[in-house]
Enzyme design. Structure first.
Site, PDB file in Angstrom:
ATOM      1  N   GLU A 101       0.591  -0.728   0.126  1.00  0.00           N
ATOM      2  CA  GLU A 101       0.055   0.173  -0.264  1.00  0.00           C
ATOM      3  C   GLU A 101       0.350   0.941   0.062  1.00  0.00           C
ATOM      4  OE1 GLU A 101      -3.201   0.306  -0.601  1.00  0.00           O
ATOM      5  OE2 GLU A 101      -3.523  -1.707  -0.453  1.00  0.00           O
ATOM      6  N   GLU A 105      -0.067   3.751  -3.205  1.00  0.00           N
ATOM      7  CA  GLU A 105      -0.463   5.636  -2.831  1.00  0.00           C
ATOM      8  C   GLU A 105       0.792   6.331  -2.947  1.00  0.00           C
ATOM      9  OE1 GLU A 105      -2.999   5.150   0.474  1.00  0.00           O
ATOM     10  OE2 GLU A 105      -4.057   2.989  -0.570  1.00  0.00           O
ATOM     11  N   GLU A 151      -3.188  12.733  -4.473  1.00  0.00           N
ATOM     12  CA  GLU A 151      -2.166  14.324  -3.348  1.00  0.00           C
ATOM     13  C   GLU A 151      -1.551  13.167  -2.579  1.00  0.00           C
ATOM     14  OE1 GLU A 151      -0.474  18.047  -2.403  1.00  0.00           O
ATOM     15  OE2 GLU A 151      -2.751  17.438  -3.042  1.00  0.00           O
TER      16      GLU A 151
END
Length: 181
Positions: A101, A105, A151
């Site tokens: 993750e 991300e 973002e």
């Protein structure tokens, strides 16, 4: 994007459990032998258990002590800031999932330092989640939003934006002492 219908009760949780995954029979919502409300197939006896969904959240601080957050691209809580996080995949350990993750991300490679804590809480999709918070250190990569993040950036702990999830606020408090509510 259409908004998701929030899950607020056990009945809501079984709303789409119409047919048995074993025999295709029509599922019925009724009490099981323990008195718990479940979707049960009267044809073959299969019981569909809806349990808390396991998730991971990653807390990373840079050398200046700033915390890494991602702006969520999708519901739940799209547009809000959160720790990098995700549901645990069936073929991964919680630690492997946390590392994946982080990369997906934020573009950053990481290594687990320690487990912060766990948190049992509400989910607007699954009713309940069981989240595991990990402290990670960055080992490489390039910071860039990816996967389901709009973002990704570091924030000073005294200038945190509102944090999307109660579990993430809990992990931030446990690890840094900062109340992120």
């Amino acid at each position: 994007m259409a908004s998701m219908k929030e899950v607020r009760s056990v009945q809501d949780l079984y709303r789409n459990a119409n047919y048995c995954q074993c025999c295709g029979g029509k599922m019925e919502l009724k009490q099981d032998r323990e008195g718990k409300l479940r979707a049960i197939c009267p044809d073959c006896g299969f019981i569909l258990y809806k349990n808390p969904i396991p998730a991971v959240a990653i807390l990373t601080l840079d050398d200046a002590g700033d915390i890494l957050l991602v702006k969520r691209l999708f519901e739940p809580r799209a547009g809000m800031w959160a720790l990098p996080s995700g549901y645990i995949e069936i073929n991964m350990s919680p630690e492997e999932n946390a590392i994946a993750e982080m990369k997906e991300e934020t573009g950053l490679d990481g290594a687990i330092d320690h487990c912060i804590d766990w948190f049992y809480g509400y989910s607007p999709i699954y009713l309940r989640t069981l989240s595991i918070g990990f402290r990670m250190k960055v080992t490489g990569g390039k910071l860039e939003a990816g996967d389901d993040a709009e973002e990704a950036r570091f924030f000073p702990l005294d200038k945190l934006p509102p944090i999307a999830f109660e579990a993430h606020r809990h992990f931030i408090k446990m690890e840094t002492g900062v109340d992120a509510s």
